[in-house]
Motif scaffolding. Sequence first.
Motif, PDB file in Angstrom:
ATOM      1  N   GLU A 178      -3.393   9.208  16.262  1.00  0.00           N
ATOM      2  CA  GLU A 178      -2.651  10.243  16.993  1.00  0.00           C
ATOM      3  C   GLU A 178      -2.855  10.119  18.495  1.00  0.00           C
ATOM      4  OE1 GLU A 178      -6.691  11.924  16.105  1.00  0.00           O
ATOM      5  OE2 GLU A 178      -5.171  10.822  14.988  1.00  0.00           O
ATOM      6  N   LYS A 219      -0.937  17.386  16.120  1.00  0.00           N
ATOM      7  CA  LYS A 219      -2.143  16.576  15.893  1.00  0.00           C
ATOM      8  C   LYS A 219      -2.559  16.621  14.431  1.00  0.00           C
ATOM      9  CE  LYS A 219      -6.986  16.202  17.311  1.00  0.00           C
ATOM     10  NZ  LYS A 219      -8.058  16.786  18.158  1.00  0.00           N
ATOM     11  N   ASP A 220      -2.522  17.804  13.843  1.00  0.00           N
ATOM     12  CA  ASP A 220      -2.911  17.922  12.427  1.00  0.00           C
ATOM     13  C   ASP A 220      -1.971  17.119  11.530  1.00  0.00           C
ATOM     14  OD1 ASP A 220      -4.267  19.435  10.094  1.00  0.00           O
ATOM     15  OD2 ASP A 220      -2.128  19.850   9.820  1.00  0.00           O
ATOM     16  N   GLN A 221      -0.675  17.211  11.779  1.00  0.00           N
ATOM     17  CA  GLN A 221       0.270  16.504  10.923  1.00  0.00           C
ATOM     18  C   GLN A 221       0.178  14.989  11.104  1.00  0.00           C
ATOM     19  OE1 GLN A 221       2.145  18.172   8.508  1.00  0.00           O
ATOM     20  NE2 GLN A 221       0.665  19.697   9.226  1.00  0.00           N
ATOM     21  N   GLN A 278      -2.502  13.343  11.889  1.00  0.00           N
ATOM     22  CA  GLN A 278      -3.733  12.888  11.224  1.00  0.00           C
ATOM     23  C   GLN A 278      -3.525  12.707   9.731  1.00  0.00           C
ATOM     24  OE1 GLN A 278      -6.481  15.942  12.476  1.00  0.00           O
ATOM     25  NE2 GLN A 278      -7.262  14.720  14.181  1.00  0.00           N
ATOM     26  N   ASN A 279      -2.554  13.417   9.176  1.00  0.00           N
ATOM     27  CA  ASN A 279      -2.248  13.258   7.752  1.00  0.00           C
ATOM     28  C   ASN A 279      -1.276  12.101   7.491  1.00  0.00           C
ATOM     29  OD1 ASN A 279      -3.840  15.496   7.118  1.00  0.00           O
ATOM     30  ND2 ASN A 279      -2.123  16.930   7.343  1.00  0.00           N
ATOM     31  N   LEU A 334      -5.166  26.880  11.208  1.00  0.00           N
ATOM     32  CA  LEU A 334      -4.522  26.065  12.237  1.00  0.00           C
ATOM     33  C   LEU A 334      -3.963  26.944  13.358  1.00  0.00           C
ATOM     34  CD1 LEU A 334      -3.922  23.047  12.699  1.00  0.00           C
ATOM     35  CD2 LEU A 334      -1.660  23.441  11.725  1.00  0.00           C
ATOM     36  N   THR A 387      -1.493  21.273  18.816  1.00  0.00           N
ATOM     37  CA  THR A 387      -2.412  21.543  17.707  1.00  0.00           C
ATOM     38  C   THR A 387      -1.768  21.228  16.365  1.00  0.00           C
ATOM     39  OG1 THR A 387      -3.489  23.294  18.984  1.00  0.00           O
ATOM     40  CG2 THR A 387      -3.841  23.298  16.617  1.00  0.00           C
ATOM     41  N   VAL A 388      -0.543  21.695  16.161  1.00  0.00           N
ATOM     42  CA  VAL A 388       0.148  21.447  14.889  1.00  0.00           C
ATOM     43  C   VAL A 388       0.500  19.970  14.757  1.00  0.00           C
ATOM     44  CG1 VAL A 388       2.227  21.969  13.556  1.00  0.00           C
ATOM     45  CG2 VAL A 388       1.047  23.801  14.795  1.00  0.00           C
ATOM     46  N   TRP A 413      -3.048  27.223   7.066  1.00  0.00           N
ATOM     47  CA  TRP A 413      -2.116  27.433   8.171  1.00  0.00           C
ATOM     48  C   TRP A 413      -2.589  28.559   9.083  1.00  0.00           C
ATOM     49  CZ3 TRP A 413       1.334  24.168   9.865  1.00  0.00           C
ATOM     50  CH2 TRP A 413       1.793  23.167   9.003  1.00  0.00           C
ATOM     51  N   TYR A 418      -6.807  28.077  15.595  1.00  0.00           N
ATOM     52  CA  TYR A 418      -7.220  27.042  16.545  1.00  0.00           C
ATOM     53  C   TYR A 418      -6.193  26.870  17.670  1.00  0.00           C
ATOM     54  CZ  TYR A 418     -11.240  25.557  13.811  1.00  0.00           C
ATOM     55  OH  TYR A 418     -12.446  25.519  13.169  1.00  0.00           O
TER      56      TYR A 418
END
Length: 587
Positions: free
Chosen positions: A286, A268-270, A272-273, A30, A265-266, A27, A33
């Motif tokens: 995404e 996009k990461d979530q 992708q999961n 993240l 940013t956050v 985190w 970034y």
Amino acid sequence: MPTRLLAALAGACLLAAPLVPGIPPFWFTLLAYAGLSAIVVIGLVVLTGVAGITSFGQAMFVGVGAYATALLTTRAGLSPWLSLPAALAAAAAAAWIIGAVTLRLSGHYLPLGTIAWNISFFYVLGNTDWLGRYDGLAGLPPITLLGVPLLESSRVVYLIWACVGLCVWLTQRLLRSRTGRAIRALKGGVVAAESFGIDTARAKIVAFVYAAVLAALSGWLYAHVQRAINPTPFSLNASIEYLLMAVIGGAGSIGGGVFGAVLVTVLKDQLQNVLPLVFGTQGNFEAIVFGVLLVLMLQRAPDGLWPLLTRRSVALPPDRGPAPRPLPPRPAAAPGTLLLEATALRKTFGGLVAVNDIGFSVRAGEVVALIGPNGAGKSTTFNLVTGVARLTAGGVRLSGREVAGLPARAIARLGCARTFQHVKLVAGMSVLENVALGAHLRGSAGPVRGALGLDGPEEAALFAAAQAALDRVGLGSARDLPAGSLALGQQRIVEIARALCLGPSLLLLDEPAAGLRHREKQALGDLLRRLRQEGLGILLVEHDMDFVMALADRLVVMNFGAKLCEGAPASVRSNPAVVEAYLGSAA
């Protein structure tokens, strides 16, 4: 919720995060970034949200900063801190060269131009041996602070967000400065900005270079956080993502840019999961979500999410320092001095003759009205005199100097101010800031002084002059309102105040009484009489004949681009040719 309160809460959360046990290091990575993206998006706020210049090339300048520091630290042996000025300078130079070429484009050609530059940059990186081709460069040293190398994300995140805070501070200062108002004035129209002395080409370059320097700072941080770089993070896709962050957060505000960077940013990461589990296969799903989200944002919240959170109105620049010294007044011309002499003005558009050999003069302490039916060529004549339109033939002299062919900003520098037939104010700026634009030529502070807050005394003087101009026209109480919230008649009065803020010797007013109520017209007439007594020369275009006849010393009547007659109001009113031009021969 106030912007400062939101910023304070975010800062408190960042400081408290390491004290909370059990937070995974991911985190912090993240968040780091998100901070890197926020720095780039703050530059996009200035470039796209404020200046109105859409760029799809910001990832290119991130890459310039990253590759510049990579080469200097791995091959020249410099420390990261010593390579920082060179990386920023390289990006500034690249932006100045690219901007000098690309910013000449307009419409959709401008963003297409930035796309072309970014694609070219990506393939140059990928096909140049000494830049490592698509494998890139590795072995970059980490950033060292107080002798401690910042290797863990829980440490470097503080440096990154300190840089975000610095960028926010500098950008706020810049946008509230003389240069910042010039950049913001671009949204009100290039013609208007040039007419009160702003070099719009320079303002665009300043915005372009500033955004590139912030992007290079992000690239410098990225290179030493990753300690290895390759062309992928600097592709066109990355530039599109930065622009998406600005649009979703709110490209018109700094807080919106930072918020959009963190949110995307956050998210996009979530995504992708989660999305591969939903669809049962791997893929960049995404991108579909972001595409749908962008369409919904443009339809439902075109100003982004940040204004919905803060409900923020136009902010007035704070008072800087003690009571200001008044700006030095321009020397007034002696009564009767010839200020404007227009000789045989001619303007053709192909085979159409819009203005046909018009000539007239204006002296100090005189009101001359240019009248005629709609389409007679009055506003075109105004544009010829003020340099907005280029003469086909003829001459214009201001205070004895030939000005035909000079740009509008050069003519404004000679003491010629104007208003417009269609009001040209910057709707998102306060009334006071709009009027202060008229005093642009009476200041000298540049972007560096503005961003560092070293222009306090000059800014105070400019705003004092703007307040005095507003008080003069009777709108002092409206100083803090957004200019776009005023009624049309009030906006016209604000334009007059802006013109007066230039300190002109010659004032050109294009239909100033249009949209005014009876009492407002009386107040305007009283103001213009006072200005005449103070020695100003006034050239007036107006359709309200009662207003004109009670005010003007001389009338110049136009019809079909040609001069019909000239003389005192009483003689012109009874002229048969004038009656026929206005009412028709049957009347």
